[in-house]
Design an enzyme around this catalytic site. Structure first.
Site, short mmCIF file in Angstrom:
data_model
loop_
_atom_site.label_atom_id
_atom_site.label_comp_id
_atom_site.label_asym_id
_atom_site.label_seq_id
_atom_site.Cartn_x
_atom_site.Cartn_y
_atom_site.Cartn_z
N SER A 153 3.72 2.59 8.28
CA SER A 153 3.44 1.57 7.26
C SER A 153 4.68 1.21 6.47
CB SER A 153 2.40 2.09 6.27
OG SER A 153 1.13 1.92 6.79
N HIS A 161 0.82 -1.22 0.00
CA HIS A 161 0.00 0.00 0.00
C HIS A 161 0.85 1.26 0.00
CE1 HIS A 161 0.02 0.05 4.57
NE2 HIS A 161 -0.04 1.34 4.36
N ASP A 220 -0.04 -7.51 1.41
CA ASP A 220 0.45 -6.13 1.51
C ASP A 220 1.98 -6.11 1.61
OD1 ASP A 220 0.47 -3.39 1.74
OD2 ASP A 220 -0.36 -3.32 3.78
#
Ligand code: ARG
Length: 275
Positions: A232, A88, A140
């Site tokens: 992230s 992502h 991911d």
């Protein structure tokens, strides 16, 4: 060059509703200016409930920034030219379009982003897991190829199908420049926090979309220690190996709401094919 193999993802992807609940992800990716002074004023000052750390402790941590040096994600060096991050992180959350590779940089050897230390590399290529649609669905993970090799020591990747690495209670350490409280600012210094891996039943209680093949979760029941928006893509290290990537969470450090990580052992064979 550089965009080979990267699919375009339409704007009408699934998970939009869920994404609204994932505090801060959108704003983090939209770009935050780290505010130096605020870090001391947060009750839980670092990452969330962690502490400042150094390049010496974590030489393989990289910051992903845009060409202006604005940090938006983290990653880990697994060889001089390969960085593992979250899928992502390769998508612009505002538009759902691929991030422009020409506007991406990996910064190694720089714990304090307000300094000029370390090495900045352009990105020569992006491999994003072909199954990736939205972090709420798993897969991911992405591998970035650097134009400039980094001298920093890489971190070993967990073995393919080494599911024993995810034994509940195993303590891991997560690193990043993300927010230091749920609605607070990002950090210009690298932070780390230790969190135990939770069992899948706990993850399922917190997340209806939890998928134990693609993900694991980590945190303490009382909350207070977690990754947050801006972390992230950053590494989760256990027993000296990279076993996970910061993926998502509802808020940050909330009780009974562990952070969710990409379960790299599941993807290790595919990822190694890219190294
Ligand atoms: N998706 C977030 C990001 O873009 C990571 C959130 C992690 N959240 C958590 N509570 N562990 O940075």
């Amino acid at each position: 060059m550089g965009r080979g193999g990267v699919r375009r993802i339409g704007t009408a992807r699934g998970g939009a509703l869920l994404r609204l609940f994932v505090t801060g992800a959108v704003t983090a990716l939209a770009g935050l200016h780290p505010v130096a002074a605020d870090a001391q004023e947060q009750p839980q000052p670092r990452i969330l409930g962690g502490a400042r750390t150094s390049v010496g402790d974590a030489p393989w941590v990289v910051a992903l920034t845009d060409a202006d040096g604005q940090q938006f994600c983290g990653g880990a060096l697994v060889s001089p030219t390969k960085v593992i991050t979250a899928a992502h992180c390769t998508v612009d959350e505002r538009t759902g379009e691929d991030r422009d590779v020409a506007n991406l940089r990996a910064v190694g050897g720089r714990a304090d982003l307000n300094t000029e230390q370390g090495v900045v590399s352009e990105i020569a290529g992006v491999w994003r897991h072909p199954g990736y649609r939205d972090y709420s669905d798993g897969d991911d993970v992405a591998v970035l190829t650097l134009r400039t090799p980094m001298p920093q020591q890489p971190v070993p990747l967990v073995g393919a199908d080494d599911q024993a690495a995810y034994q509940p209670g195993t303590r891991g350490r997560v690193y990043g420049w993300g927010r230091t409280s749920e609605s607070g600012p990002a950090s210009h210094t690298l932070n780390a926090v230790d969190v135990p891996i939770a069992d899948n039943a706990e993850c399922e209680r917190a997340y209806s979309n939890f998928n134990g093949r693609a993900m694991y979760c980590a945190g303490v029941p009382e909350g207070g220690r977690d990754a947050c928006a801006g972390d992230s893509g950053g590494p989760f290290i256990a027993d000296g190996r990279l076993i996970g990537v910061v993926s998502f969470g509802t808020g940050c450090g909330r009780p009974h709401t562990p952070g969710v990580y990409t379960r790299l052992a599941t993807y290790a064979a595919e990822v190694e094919g890219q190294l």
